[in-house]
Design a protein around this motif. Structure first.
Motif: not given
Length: 66
Positions: A2-13, A43-50
């Motif tokens: 379920k990893l989504d790089r665009a979503l991860q970028r949006q979360i970080l921004e 799932a993506n927040v947890m990935y960034l945290e890991e």
């Protein structure tokens, strides 16, 4: 997966824009009525945290719920 790089970028921004008050970042506001979207965000927040990029504060119980 379920990893989504665009979503991860949006979360970080979103967190960057809320800095220094990251607690005010509204990451889940759009997902509160959409279980699939909420699961994707988590799932993506947890990935960034890991990877040491965020501290989510998300914890899971033995039943797997938040």
């Amino acid at each position: 997966m379920k990893l989504d790089r665009a979503l991860q970028r949006q979360i970080l921004e979103t967190l960057r824009d809320a800095y220094p008050r990251q607690d005010r970042a509204q990451l889940f506001a759009s997902a509160k009525d959409d279980d699939a979207l909420e699961e994707l965000i988590i799932a993506n927040v947890m990935y960034l945290e890991e990877h040491g990029l965020v501290h989510s504060g998300i914890t899971f119980s033995l039943s797997g719920s938040i």
